[in-house]
Write an enzyme that holds these catalytic residues in place. Sequence first.
Site, PDB file in Angstrom:
ATOM      1  N   ASP A   1      -6.236   4.277 -42.018  1.00 55.84           N
ATOM      2  CA  ASP A   1      -6.340   4.736 -43.408  1.00 55.84           C
ATOM      3  C   ASP A   1      -5.858   3.636 -44.341  1.00 55.84           C
ATOM      4  O   ASP A   1      -4.682   3.285 -44.336  1.00 55.84           O
ATOM      5  CB  ASP A   1      -5.469   5.993 -43.577  1.00 55.84           C
ATOM      6  CG  ASP A   1      -5.551   6.579 -44.973  1.00 55.84           C
ATOM      7  OD1 ASP A   1      -6.232   6.006 -45.843  1.00 55.84           O
ATOM      8  OD2 ASP A   1      -4.917   7.639 -45.192  1.00 55.84           O
TER       9      ASP A   1
ATOM     10  N   GLU B   1     -10.317  11.982 -50.106  1.00 56.83           N
ATOM     11  CA  GLU B   1      -8.979  12.367 -50.546  1.00 56.83           C
ATOM     12  C   GLU B   1      -8.825  12.303 -52.062  1.00 56.83           C
ATOM     13  O   GLU B   1      -8.176  13.147 -52.665  1.00 56.83           O
ATOM     14  CB  GLU B   1      -7.959  11.432 -49.888  1.00 56.83           C
ATOM     15  CG  GLU B   1      -6.545  11.580 -50.376  1.00 56.83           C
ATOM     16  CD  GLU B   1      -5.576  10.688 -49.601  1.00 56.83           C
ATOM     17  OE1 GLU B   1      -5.906  10.277 -48.471  1.00 56.83           O
ATOM     18  OE2 GLU B   1      -4.497  10.397 -50.131  1.00 56.83           O
TER      19      GLU B   1
ATOM     20  N   GLU C   1     -10.550   5.256 -43.059  1.00 56.63           N
ATOM     21  CA  GLU C   1     -10.375   6.213 -44.161  1.00 56.63           C
ATOM     22  C   GLU C   1     -10.086   5.493 -45.473  1.00 56.63           C
ATOM     23  O   GLU C   1      -9.298   4.545 -45.507  1.00 56.63           O
ATOM     24  CB  GLU C   1      -9.209   7.139 -43.793  1.00 56.63           C
ATOM     25  CG  GLU C   1      -8.879   8.200 -44.828  1.00 56.63           C
ATOM     26  CD  GLU C   1      -7.894   9.242 -44.296  1.00 56.63           C
ATOM     27  OE1 GLU C   1      -7.782   9.397 -43.053  1.00 56.63           O
ATOM     28  OE2 GLU C   1      -7.229   9.890 -45.118  1.00 56.63           O
TER      29      GLU C   1
ATOM     30  N   LYS D   1      -1.536   4.048 -41.016  1.00 57.96           N
ATOM     31  CA  LYS D   1      -1.765   3.516 -42.353  1.00 57.96           C
ATOM     32  C   LYS D   1      -1.959   2.008 -42.279  1.00 57.96           C
ATOM     33  O   LYS D   1      -1.143   1.305 -41.659  1.00 57.96           O
ATOM     34  CB  LYS D   1      -0.571   3.835 -43.263  1.00 57.96           C
ATOM     35  CG  LYS D   1      -0.400   5.322 -43.518  1.00 57.96           C
ATOM     36  CD  LYS D   1      -1.503   5.867 -44.405  1.00 57.96           C
ATOM     37  CE  LYS D   1      -1.269   7.341 -44.710  1.00 57.96           C
ATOM     38  NZ  LYS D   1      -2.307   7.896 -45.609  1.00 57.96           N
TER      39      LYS D   1
ATOM     40  N   ASP E   1     -10.335  18.027 -50.358  1.00 64.39           N
ATOM     41  CA  ASP E   1      -9.006  18.635 -50.375  1.00 64.39           C
ATOM     42  C   ASP E   1      -8.990  19.718 -51.459  1.00 64.39           C
ATOM     43  O   ASP E   1      -9.215  19.434 -52.635  1.00 64.39           O
ATOM     44  CB  ASP E   1      -7.957  17.550 -50.673  1.00 64.39           C
ATOM     45  CG  ASP E   1      -6.529  18.069 -50.584  1.00 64.39           C
ATOM     46  OD1 ASP E   1      -6.314  19.286 -50.763  1.00 64.39           O
ATOM     47  OD2 ASP E   1      -5.627  17.243 -50.340  1.00 64.39           O
TER      48      ASP E   1
END
Lengths: 413, 413
Positions: free
Chosen positions: A243, A296, A269, A214, A319
């Site tokens: 991400d 996402e 991401e 992250k 998702d």
Amino acid sequence: MIRKIVVKDARFPLTNGAGSDAVHQQPVYSYTVACVYDDKGNCGTGLAFTLGAGNELVCAAARFYGEQLIGKELNEVMATFGDWFKQRADEQQFRWLGPHKGVVHLALAAVTNACYDLWAKQQQVPLWKLLLDLSPEQVVNTLDLSYLEEVLSREEALKLLIDMQASRPEREGILRTGYPAYDTSAGWFNYSDDQLEANCRRAIDNGFKALKLKVGAKNPDTDIRRAHIVRNTVGADIKVMVDANQQWNLPQAIAIGKRLADINPYWIEEPTHPDDVLAHQTLAAALQPLKLALGEHVPNKVIFKNYLQTGCAGFIQVDAVRVGGVSEFITVSLLCKKYGVPVVPHVGDMGQLHQHLVLFNHIAMGHEALFLEHIPHLRAHFAEPANITGGFYHTPEMPGSSCDLLALNTFAG
Amino acid sequence: MIRKIVVKDARFPLTNGAGSDAVHQQPVYSYTVACVYDDKGNCGTGLAFTLGAGNELVCAAARFYGEQLIGKELNEVMATFGDWFKQRADEQQFRWLGPHKGVVHLALAAVTNACYDLWAKQQQVPLWKLLLDLSPEQVVNTLDLSYLEEVLSREEALKLLIDMQASRPEREGILRTGYPAYDTSAGWFNYSDDQLEANCRRAIDNGFKALKLKVGAKNPDTDIRRAHIVRNTVGADIKVMVDANQQWNLPQAIAIGKRLADINPYWIEEPTHPDDVLAHQTLAAALQPLKLALGEHVPNKVIFKNYLQTGCAGFIQVDAVRVGGVSEFITVSLLCKKYGVPVVPHVGDMGQLHQHLVLFNHIAMGHEALFLEHIPHLRAHFAEPANITGGFYHTPEMPGSSCDLLALNTFAG
């Protein structure tokens, strides 16, 4: 016949930094759980994922959609599920609250997923097998392809599936070997440098060939430092994904993305706002050959279509507990197949449902079996938790979509 | 100090075809009504618009945001409202339900609008005057400009306002003449041909120079026939707008749009899915010189930015009771000013709030005073209904934003 629907509000606070990212400091992983009962004693369980507050709103909206199933024969609903879905998605008053996004679309996902789970349980097969045993026409009948006409007609969707039928046996070996997994839990945002390094070593020891970090810190130097810790720990051969959870604006994403190139990330991401198709297009061009992984927070097929049309997405992270459920997931996967972009789902479901869907994507559509995200924090709450060893998801064998939760009556709401 | 917030669920079923369009056959015009009370006896009223079912979800979400105002000094909140707004819009758990769209963003709109209403009432001025009396810096401090950095920096936003200050007196005459209105209620979808023709004549008799027809019928010949009835009735000098309420896919929109060109529509409104930036870009190119009017269902500044970047929108119909309220409306209006695109709001508020905002847009930003939509069906329910005569909105003079509703305790919820 469907005789009852019950919607439950299930919340699981995470602790010790698990689940933390640049946006979410105290995540409460939560599910809107739609339970659809038939008159034979079967119960279909469908999930939508949220982060806590407001889950009760999704539950309320799911009851609205679910009640419209009562008295229906599930087989008949599923035979033309694309039509049923479009009618719900375009319900004249509820539609204003989207359309096809936010609370109402999450709610539709929960109900849709419950229908697929019940369908598989009625036939006593795991969902991946139910989907693989459908004819291409039966698959396409479950999809709502509206607003995609200029890029994916019904005929073209059918052809994508038919063309891959002959080569299916070449891809069915994955049912025995298992589907590769990657580890998201090595690099949560709030983990210390020491913890990060230890987690990376553990991930490799556990057989993972890819893991995620992250980023999106207030000071980008923090991101760079942590990224180098990860790369130095895992070596050159392990894939490292970073991400940002939308924390950057476009100029920041360009600047920090270029600095992160030093550690050769496999993807970047969610660099910026999920609605910003054109910023992603500009960013992808500025950072190439680095690739972006997106989806996402993308609510529906229409925005995914735009992502694919601009060529900004190196990987699509649709998702099924964020878009309108299994059928919209398959629709987006067909779009990705047409554009030649891999599908690597975000797993709000902790991979329970998606372990079925990626098998279908690989075997029926010929999508590359790249890897599926693995997040272990809710394992203890699922009746049949995904079985991951040596860095692979084992193929689930129980009937349904693996989304039943334990002890639901003990949850809030 | 803000001492209490009450949120009410107000619903008004329409009858006899009023409000009908290609999506909505039985509209129930509804408001999430946020009432913010200070300790001086003032109550700020803020609206978000919905079409009935699910309005209770927006109300619940508005309570969540509103409670975060309690104990705060309104003046302090408004001095840096952009920051307050961004913190709410990015609330770490609620954000998942958007971000910046759907139920949660509608709820934030209601609370935001209540703050502006209370701010004006505390100063005993109509909202348009409060906004015009703010310095450019004070205006920009109320805005959340995040995710716009590559096209509209804070400095550029300030400059857009400062540059128009010297010429303000040239535009202040509109406060006396009134702001032009157009009539949306001539051509609702379910009106018969005779009713349509009679309504067009009445609109002209009432002084309107522009009116709207709902299209998007299952059989496009119906649209074409009705469009010719309108054009033949009103003659060549009246502006006729057609509104498809997203009923067309891209190929249909191109085909039917070209046929509608025969009646020389001033714009084609909401031809297809509101999330489909690229379809609108393709469509605008295919139909030029015909122009598209877009924005009724667009939830936030980021998607509007994309609309403007692609050049697909001839008119932007941002609605302050759909996006996050007054401050995001102003943000989008600044973006439009930069791109040279007129702002012609959709009026989910029936024009009550927007009559203030278009005066601000015209005088402070130099936006053309084109016209403002007029929908009369809820007049009887407002404490100070907009005063439209001879085709003009008269400038409101009472303190606040004209959004107080009568007899709220008699409503559902």
